[in-house]
Design a protein around this motif. Structure first.
Motif, PDB file in Angstrom:
ATOM      1  N   PHE A  74       0.748  -1.447   0.324  1.00 43.47           N
ATOM      2  CA  PHE A  74       0.231   0.050  -0.051  1.00 43.47           C
ATOM      3  C   PHE A  74       0.644   1.431  -0.146  1.00 43.47           C
ATOM      4  N   LYS A  75       1.096   2.178  -1.158  1.00 47.42           N
ATOM      5  CA  LYS A  75       1.957   3.505  -0.963  1.00 47.42           C
ATOM      6  C   LYS A  75       3.435   3.229  -1.335  1.00 47.42           C
ATOM      7  N   GLY A  76       3.163   1.648  -1.584  1.00 48.96           N
ATOM      8  CA  GLY A  76       5.044   1.959  -2.159  1.00 48.96           C
ATOM      9  C   GLY A  76       5.755   0.843  -0.707  1.00 48.96           C
ATOM     10  N   HIS A  77       5.151   0.689   0.452  1.00 51.53           N
ATOM     11  CA  HIS A  77       5.264  -0.286   1.185  1.00 51.53           C
ATOM     12  C   HIS A  77       4.510  -1.291   1.990  1.00 51.53           C
ATOM     13  N   ILE A  78       4.867  -2.669   2.622  1.00 50.89           N
ATOM     14  CA  ILE A  78       3.962  -4.191   2.680  1.00 50.89           C
ATOM     15  C   ILE A  78       4.211  -3.656   3.924  1.00 50.89           C
ATOM     16  N   TYR A  79       2.104  -4.229   3.614  1.00 46.45           N
ATOM     17  CA  TYR A  79       1.801  -4.312   5.553  1.00 46.45           C
ATOM     18  C   TYR A  79       0.971  -5.134   5.626  1.00 46.45           C
ATOM     19  N   ASN A  80       0.755  -5.764   6.785  1.00 45.11           N
ATOM     20  CA  ASN A  80       0.153  -7.411   7.255  1.00 45.11           C
ATOM     21  C   ASN A  80      -0.531  -6.980   7.436  1.00 45.11           C
ATOM     22  N   ILE A  81      -1.734  -8.236   6.796  1.00 45.80           N
ATOM     23  CA  ILE A  81      -3.303  -7.469   6.739  1.00 45.80           C
ATOM     24  C   ILE A  81      -3.854  -8.929   8.090  1.00 45.80           C
ATOM     25  N   PRO A  82      -4.477  -8.312   8.702  1.00 41.61           N
ATOM     26  CA  PRO A  82      -4.809 -10.596   9.766  1.00 41.61           C
ATOM     27  C   PRO A  82      -6.146 -10.371   8.989  1.00 41.61           C
ATOM     28  N   ILE A  83      -6.343 -11.904   8.311  1.00 42.01           N
ATOM     29  CA  ILE A  83      -7.381 -12.672   7.841  1.00 42.01           C
ATOM     30  C   ILE A  83      -7.589 -13.934   8.698  1.00 42.01           C
ATOM     31  N   CYS A  84      -8.567 -14.649   8.412  1.00 42.24           N
ATOM     32  CA  CYS A  84      -8.652 -15.971   8.946  1.00 42.24           C
ATOM     33  C   CYS A  84      -9.922 -16.150   7.833  1.00 42.24           C
ATOM     34  N   ILE A  85      -9.332 -17.206   7.471  1.00 40.59           N
ATOM     35  CA  ILE A  85     -10.378 -18.158   6.522  1.00 40.59           C
ATOM     36  C   ILE A  85     -10.813 -19.465   6.427  1.00 40.59           C
ATOM     37  N   TRP A  86     -12.211 -19.227   6.303  1.00 39.68           N
ATOM     38  CA  TRP A  86     -12.838 -21.261   6.915  1.00 39.68           C
ATOM     39  C   TRP A  86     -12.866 -21.873   5.829  1.00 39.68           C
ATOM     40  N   LEU A  87     -12.682 -23.113   5.798  1.00 33.26           N
ATOM     41  CA  LEU A  87     -12.932 -23.828   4.671  1.00 33.26           C
ATOM     42  C   LEU A  87     -14.283 -24.763   5.665  1.00 33.26           C
ATOM     43  N   MET A  88     -15.593 -24.719   4.294  1.00 35.18           N
ATOM     44  CA  MET A  88     -16.177 -25.553   4.311  1.00 35.18           C
ATOM     45  C   MET A  88     -16.079 -27.240   4.808  1.00 35.18           C
ATOM     46  N   ASP A  89     -16.657 -28.075   4.636  1.00 35.40           N
ATOM     47  CA  ASP A  89     -16.476 -29.237   4.798  1.00 35.40           C
ATOM     48  C   ASP A  89     -16.898 -30.143   3.114  1.00 35.40           C
ATOM     49  N   THR A  90     -16.813 -29.582   2.322  1.00 34.09           N
ATOM     50  CA  THR A  90     -17.126 -29.227   1.280  1.00 34.09           C
ATOM     51  C   THR A  90     -16.194 -28.700   0.320  1.00 34.09           C
ATOM     52  N   HIS A  91     -15.547 -28.678   0.725  1.00 34.03           N
ATOM     53  CA  HIS A  91     -14.273 -27.747   0.028  1.00 34.03           C
ATOM     54  C   HIS A  91     -13.259 -28.802  -0.264  1.00 34.03           C
ATOM     55  N   PRO A  92     -13.447 -28.325  -2.042  1.00 35.09           N
ATOM     56  CA  PRO A  92     -13.546 -27.514  -3.010  1.00 35.09           C
ATOM     57  C   PRO A  92     -14.008 -27.337  -3.428  1.00 35.09           C
ATOM     58  N   ASN A  93     -14.915 -28.171  -3.370  1.00 34.23           N
ATOM     59  CA  ASN A  93     -16.892 -27.664  -4.272  1.00 34.23           C
ATOM     60  C   ASN A  93     -17.819 -26.527  -3.946  1.00 34.23           C
ATOM     61  N   ASN A  94     -17.540 -25.651  -2.661  1.00 35.25           N
ATOM     62  CA  ASN A  94     -18.116 -24.684  -1.903  1.00 35.25           C
ATOM     63  C   ASN A  94     -16.934 -23.473  -1.597  1.00 35.25           C
ATOM     64  N   ALA A  95     -16.961 -22.083  -2.007  1.00 36.72           N
ATOM     65  CA  ALA A  95     -15.705 -21.352  -1.659  1.00 36.72           C
ATOM     66  C   ALA A  95     -15.263 -21.393  -0.224  1.00 36.72           C
ATOM     67  N   PRO A  96     -14.520 -21.164   0.513  1.00 35.91           N
ATOM     68  CA  PRO A  96     -14.095 -20.455   1.880  1.00 35.91           C
ATOM     69  C   PRO A  96     -15.011 -19.542   2.258  1.00 35.91           C
ATOM     70  N   MET A  97     -15.550 -18.399   3.139  1.00 36.51           N
ATOM     71  CA  MET A  97     -16.274 -17.740   3.622  1.00 36.51           C
ATOM     72  C   MET A  97     -14.398 -17.591   4.604  1.00 36.51           C
ATOM     73  N   CYS A  98     -14.652 -16.176   4.299  1.00 31.04           N
ATOM     74  CA  CYS A  98     -13.499 -15.071   4.898  1.00 31.04           C
ATOM     75  C   CYS A  98     -13.543 -13.407   5.316  1.00 31.04           C
ATOM     76  N   TYR A  99     -13.188 -13.823   6.498  1.00 35.57           N
ATOM     77  CA  TYR A  99     -13.328 -12.521   7.395  1.00 35.57           C
ATOM     78  C   TYR A  99     -11.672 -11.532   7.741  1.00 35.57           C
ATOM     79  N   VAL A 100     -12.320 -10.449   7.767  1.00 28.69           N
ATOM     80  CA  VAL A 100     -10.489  -9.748   8.396  1.00 28.69           C
ATOM     81  C   VAL A 100     -11.309  -9.369  10.350  1.00 28.69           C
ATOM     82  N   LYS A 101     -10.060 -10.146  10.806  1.00 29.30           N
ATOM     83  CA  LYS A 101      -9.759  -9.729  11.600  1.00 29.30           C
ATOM     84  C   LYS A 101      -9.263  -8.743  12.429  1.00 29.30           C
ATOM     85  N   PRO A 102      -9.666  -7.644  12.763  1.00 23.77           N
ATOM     86  CA  PRO A 102      -8.763  -6.499  13.351  1.00 23.77           C
ATOM     87  C   PRO A 102      -8.664  -6.721  14.722  1.00 23.77           C
ATOM     88  N   THR A 103      -7.032  -6.192  15.152  1.00 21.48           N
ATOM     89  CA  THR A 103      -6.340  -6.015  16.706  1.00 21.48           C
ATOM     90  C   THR A 103      -7.161  -5.090  17.038  1.00 21.48           C
TER      91      THR A 103
END
Length: 407
Positions: A64-93
């Protein structure tokens, strides 16, 4: 070479429908982004059902604007993966706020075209993370809270986008993100295994054609930041959310909802118009066929009426002829046929006599077959009749020649 987390991941995926495919996808992702770690945790859906699902929790590097930042996320995988898309969230501190946008809602759930158009055979977690990196590089999903002591965040903090501290309480300088000194760097050999996500369908953040659905699960809501640039500048000066910020956020939400409704209404109307157009075309073709059938029926009706008229005329003629015949006296058959000349009368009498001779010869044969007469009598009479028949035929031939008739 086995990944350190492979045994744990394999154990977590024991109840998944496609454990081997999911394991390869997860291990491949962990090899490229070692800041993510697998966990098996309960996930509560909106209908109250709880399932033990694997999730990848950690940070991803975003430029972002020439600098590297670490964005906190969480990716939930469904039990039918990869037939269904994962559910993704941003986990702010605790010192971060979620920045609501068309890609992230107030609960932190992430909405991306890649998730909406998820294809089981070609979509994977690496491609999803690459799309997140590109998207969040244009529009960061979090921003830092204003610190009360106005001291800047330490540059060693590992999370992103931290708003810069102002030089004083009255400063109106906008927030600036501080780069993380310990930011994650992918392997140099496979830093970006997927090409950057630049699709002509999504030229910018507002070009997202599909509205984000209602979130089914999320984290506790955070205080939403102002969505407009003016509100951002005002919040940088005061550090609080004013009515103007709320008003701008509500206006933006209403505008997005109206646009979404308008697109849905337009698509529905367009589909109805196409259906009506096809129906109209089919009706026109049916009308042409019916017109052809009616034209043929009219032509046949005319011919039928004409034939009926002719038959009625013939019927009247027959009735008149029958009436005339019924009024006349009975006629003698021999006198019914008369000739105009003696030669014709001679020819007619010879023809009648020859026909009678032919009948006599036939009945003589029948009498012989039944044993009524003897063979000698039969031969004698047939010989006499045949001679007579020959003479009659010769006479008829000569009469036809004299009369000029066909021989």
């Amino acid at each position: 070479m086995l990944h350190p987390e492979e045994g744990k991941v394999k154990q977590y995926l024991s109840k998944y429908q496609n454990p081997e495919i999911t394991r390869r996808d997860v291990i491949n992702t962990l090899q490229h982004y070692n800041s993510l770690s697998p966990k098996l945790e309960p996930f509560v859906f909106s209908n109250g059902i709880t399932m033990q699902l694997l999730n990848l929790s950690g940070t991803i590097p975003v430029r972002f604007k020439g600098h590297i930042y670490n964005i906190p996320i969480c990716i939930w995988l469904m039990d039918t993966h990869p037939n269904n898309a994962p559910m993704c969230y941003v986990k702010p501190t605790p010192d971060m706020h979620i920045k609501v946008s068309i890609f992230v809602d107030h609960n932190g759930k992430i909405y991306l075209p890649y998730l909406h158009d998820w294809v089981p055979n070609s979509s994977d977690l690496l491609g999803l993370i690459q799309v997140m990196i590109v998207t969040f590089g244009e529009q960061p999903p979090v921003y830092a809270k204003q610190r009360a002591d106005n001291t800047p965040y330490p540059t060693a903090h590992s999370y992103m986008p931290m708003p810069g501290a102002s030089s004083g309480p009255s400063s109106t300088q906008p927030y600036l993100p501080y780069p993380a000194t310990s930011s994650y760097q992918p392997s140099t050999s496979t830093q970006y295994p997927y090409p950057p996500y630049h699709s002509p369908m999504y030229p910018n953040s507002w070009g997202y054609p599909y509205p984000p659905p209602v979130p089914t699960q999320g984290y506790p809501p955070q205080t939403s930041p102002p969505s407009s640039s003016a509100a951002t500048s005002a919040s940088s000066a005061t550090g609080t959310i004013t009515e103007e910020h709320i008003r701008a956020s509500l206006l933006s939400a209403v505008e997005d909802k109206l646009r979404r409704r308008l697109r849905e209404q337009f698509s529905q109307t367009q589909a109805e118009l196409e259906t009506l157009g096809r129906t109209q075309q089919e009706l026109v073709q049916g009308k042409n066929k019916l017109d052809d059938i009616l034209a043929r029926l009219e032509k046949e009706q005319v011919e039928l009426d004409k034939n009926i008229t002719i038959l009625k005329d013939k019927e009247q003629e027959l009735e008149k002829a029958i009436e005339r015949l019924s009024e006349q006296q009975p006629l003698d058959v021999d006198e019914a046929v008369t000739t105009t000349a003696p030669l014709y009368k001679q020819l007619l009498n010879a023809f009648a006599e020859e026909a009678a001779t032919e009948d006599a010869i036939y009945y003589m044969g029948e009498a012989l077959r039944r044993g009524v007469i003897d063979l000698d009598v039969f031969l004698k009479q047939v010989r006499s009749l045949s001679r007579k028949q020959f003479m009659l035929r010769a006479l008829m031939h000569k009469c036809r020649q004299k009369a000029g008739l066909a021989g």
